[in-house]
Design a protein around this motif. Structure first.
Motif, mmCIF file in Angstrom:
data_model
loop_
_atom_site.group_PDB
_atom_site.id
_atom_site.type_symbol
_atom_site.label_atom_id
_atom_site.label_comp_id
_atom_site.label_asym_id
_atom_site.label_seq_id
_atom_site.Cartn_x
_atom_site.Cartn_y
_atom_site.Cartn_z
ATOM 1 N N ASP A 22 -2.150 -17.201 -13.348
ATOM 2 C CA ASP A 22 -1.764 -16.415 -14.522
ATOM 3 C C ASP A 22 -2.330 -14.987 -14.452
ATOM 4 O O ASP A 22 -2.921 -14.489 -15.407
ATOM 5 C CB ASP A 22 -2.199 -17.115 -15.807
ATOM 6 N N ILE A 23 -2.136 -14.356 -13.297
ATOM 7 C CA ILE A 23 -2.579 -12.974 -13.078
ATOM 8 C C ILE A 23 -1.365 -12.062 -13.223
ATOM 9 O O ILE A 23 -0.323 -12.308 -12.621
ATOM 10 C CB ILE A 23 -3.174 -12.803 -11.666
ATOM 11 N N THR A 24 -1.502 -11.019 -14.030
ATOM 12 C CA THR A 24 -0.405 -10.064 -14.174
ATOM 13 C C THR A 24 -0.455 -9.050 -13.034
ATOM 14 O O THR A 24 -1.503 -8.855 -12.397
ATOM 15 C CB THR A 24 -0.490 -9.306 -15.512
ATOM 16 N N VAL A 25 0.660 -8.398 -12.803
ATOM 17 C CA VAL A 25 0.692 -7.346 -11.785
ATOM 18 C C VAL A 25 -0.265 -6.219 -12.170
ATOM 19 O O VAL A 25 -0.934 -5.649 -11.310
ATOM 20 C CB VAL A 25 2.130 -6.820 -11.568
ATOM 21 N N THR A 38 -3.856 2.044 -2.052
ATOM 22 C CA THR A 38 -3.211 3.345 -2.214
ATOM 23 C C THR A 38 -1.850 3.294 -2.907
ATOM 24 O O THR A 38 -1.328 4.338 -3.280
ATOM 25 C CB THR A 38 -3.039 4.034 -0.848
ATOM 26 N N ALA A 39 -1.278 2.114 -3.066
ATOM 27 C CA ALA A 39 0.026 2.015 -3.723
ATOM 28 C C ALA A 39 -0.159 2.101 -5.235
ATOM 29 O O ALA A 39 -1.159 1.618 -5.782
ATOM 30 C CB ALA A 39 0.716 0.701 -3.355
ATOM 31 N N VAL A 44 3.428 -1.678 -6.405
ATOM 32 C CA VAL A 44 2.971 -3.067 -6.296
ATOM 33 C C VAL A 44 3.970 -3.986 -6.990
ATOM 34 O O VAL A 44 4.328 -5.038 -6.469
ATOM 35 C CB VAL A 44 1.537 -3.234 -6.860
ATOM 36 N N GLN A 45 4.452 -3.596 -8.161
ATOM 37 C CA GLN A 45 5.466 -4.388 -8.861
ATOM 38 C C GLN A 45 6.714 -4.543 -7.993
ATOM 39 O O GLN A 45 7.252 -5.648 -7.865
ATOM 40 C CB GLN A 45 5.831 -3.729 -10.196
ATOM 41 N N ALA A 46 7.162 -3.460 -7.395
ATOM 42 C CA ALA A 46 8.349 -3.510 -6.531
ATOM 43 C C ALA A 46 8.099 -4.393 -5.311
ATOM 44 O O ALA A 46 8.990 -5.138 -4.881
ATOM 45 C CB ALA A 46 8.749 -2.096 -6.105
ATOM 46 N N TYR A 47 6.895 -4.344 -4.752
ATOM 47 C CA TYR A 47 6.562 -5.197 -3.614
ATOM 48 C C TYR A 47 6.611 -6.667 -4.028
ATOM 49 O O TYR A 47 7.214 -7.492 -3.339
ATOM 50 C CB TYR A 47 5.171 -4.859 -3.058
ATOM 51 N N VAL A 48 5.980 -6.992 -5.143
ATOM 52 C CA VAL A 48 5.945 -8.379 -5.621
ATOM 53 C C VAL A 48 7.367 -8.891 -5.848
ATOM 54 O O VAL A 48 7.673 -10.051 -5.570
ATOM 55 C CB VAL A 48 5.088 -8.483 -6.908
ATOM 56 N N GLU A 49 8.249 -8.025 -6.304
ATOM 57 C CA GLU A 49 9.644 -8.406 -6.556
ATOM 58 C C GLU A 49 10.493 -8.404 -5.290
ATOM 59 O O GLU A 49 11.669 -8.752 -5.328
ATOM 60 C CB GLU A 49 10.255 -7.468 -7.593
ATOM 61 N N LEU A 51 11.324 -5.749 -3.447
ATOM 62 C CA LEU A 51 12.188 -4.583 -3.356
ATOM 63 C C LEU A 51 11.746 -3.577 -2.294
ATOM 64 O O LEU A 51 12.570 -2.817 -1.792
ATOM 65 C CB LEU A 51 12.265 -3.880 -4.718
ATOM 66 N N ILE A 52 10.451 -3.555 -2.006
ATOM 67 C CA ILE A 52 9.942 -2.629 -0.996
ATOM 68 C C ILE A 52 8.949 -3.361 -0.095
ATOM 69 O O ILE A 52 8.463 -4.440 -0.414
ATOM 70 C CB ILE A 52 9.246 -1.387 -1.608
ATOM 71 N N SER A 53 8.677 -2.729 1.029
ATOM 72 C CA SER A 53 7.688 -3.212 1.974
ATOM 73 C C SER A 53 6.403 -2.420 1.785
ATOM 74 O O SER A 53 6.441 -1.270 1.359
ATOM 75 C CB SER A 53 8.237 -2.999 3.391
ATOM 76 N N LEU A 54 5.277 -3.041 2.076
ATOM 77 C CA LEU A 54 4.002 -2.335 2.082
ATOM 78 C C LEU A 54 3.348 -2.535 3.450
ATOM 79 O O LEU A 54 3.554 -3.573 4.091
ATOM 80 C CB LEU A 54 3.063 -2.871 0.994
ATOM 81 N N PRO A 55 2.553 -1.576 3.892
ATOM 82 C CA PRO A 55 1.835 -1.743 5.159
ATOM 83 C C PRO A 55 0.912 -2.958 5.114
ATOM 84 O O PRO A 55 0.451 -3.378 4.039
ATOM 85 C CB PRO A 55 1.022 -0.450 5.290
ATOM 86 N N ALA A 56 0.620 -3.509 6.281
ATOM 87 C CA ALA A 56 -0.197 -4.721 6.386
ATOM 88 C C ALA A 56 -1.542 -4.576 5.678
ATOM 89 O O ALA A 56 -1.988 -5.504 4.996
ATOM 90 C CB ALA A 56 -0.400 -5.095 7.850
ATOM 91 N N LEU A 57 -2.205 -3.439 5.825
ATOM 92 C CA LEU A 57 -3.512 -3.248 5.183
ATOM 93 C C LEU A 57 -3.396 -3.351 3.661
ATOM 94 O O LEU A 57 -4.226 -3.987 3.007
ATOM 95 C CB LEU A 57 -4.125 -1.906 5.568
ATOM 96 N N GLN A 58 -2.357 -2.773 3.092
ATOM 97 C CA GLN A 58 -2.175 -2.823 1.641
ATOM 98 C C GLN A 58 -1.865 -4.245 1.177
ATOM 99 O O GLN A 58 -2.337 -4.686 0.125
ATOM 100 C CB GLN A 58 -1.093 -1.842 1.202
ATOM 101 N N ARG A 59 -1.092 -4.987 1.966
ATOM 102 C CA ARG A 59 -0.804 -6.391 1.634
ATOM 103 C C ARG A 59 -2.085 -7.218 1.675
ATOM 104 O O ARG A 59 -2.308 -8.089 0.829
ATOM 105 C CB ARG A 59 0.242 -6.965 2.589
ATOM 106 N N HIS A 60 -2.921 -6.931 2.650
ATOM 107 C CA HIS A 60 -4.201 -7.632 2.778
ATOM 108 C C HIS A 60 -5.090 -7.339 1.559
ATOM 109 O O HIS A 60 -5.710 -8.251 1.008
ATOM 110 C CB HIS A 60 -4.887 -7.219 4.072
ATOM 111 N N LEU A 61 -5.134 -6.084 1.141
ATOM 112 C CA LEU A 61 -5.930 -5.719 -0.031
ATOM 113 C C LEU A 61 -5.415 -6.412 -1.296
ATOM 114 O O LEU A 61 -6.207 -6.830 -2.145
ATOM 115 C CB LEU A 61 -5.946 -4.204 -0.232
#
Length: 74
Positions: A22-25, A38-39, A44-49, A51-61
Motif C-alpha cells: 500500500d505504497i503510493t507513487v 533523478t527522475a 516515476v508515475q509514467a514508469y510505473v504505468e 509509459l516510459i523507460s528509466l535507466p537501470a540505476l534509477q530502476r534500482h533506486l
C-alpha cells in the motif's frame, strides 16, 4: 530510449510491491528522490504505468526505496 530486456519484469515486481505494501507513487518518489534519484514524480508515475523507460540505476533506486519503506512499516 527503448525498454531493456529485464525492465518489464522489474516494473511488474515494483508494481506488485507497491500494491501489497500500500505504497503510493508519491511516497515512493519522495524516498527515491532522497536517495539521489533523478527522475521527477511524474516520470516515476509514467514508469510505473509502463509509459516510459528509466535507466537501470534509477530502476534500482526505486526498488531500494520501496524496500526501505517496507522495512520501516510496523
Amino acid at each position: 530510449m527503448g525498454f531493456e530486456p529485464h525492465e518489464p519484469e522489474q516494473r511488474r515486481e515494483l508494481n506488485s510491491t507497491l500494491l501489497q505494501a500500500d505504497i503510493t507513487v508519491s511516497e515512493l518518489w519522495l524516498r527515491y528522490f532522497s536517495m539521489s534519484g533523478t527522475a521527477g514524480e511524474y516520470e516515476v508515475q509514467a514508469y510505473v504505468e509502463g509509459l516510459i523507460s528509466l535507466p537501470a540505476l534509477q530502476r534500482h533506486l526505486l526498488a531500494m526505496a520501496a524496500r526501505e519503506i517496507i522495512s520501516e512499516t510496523p
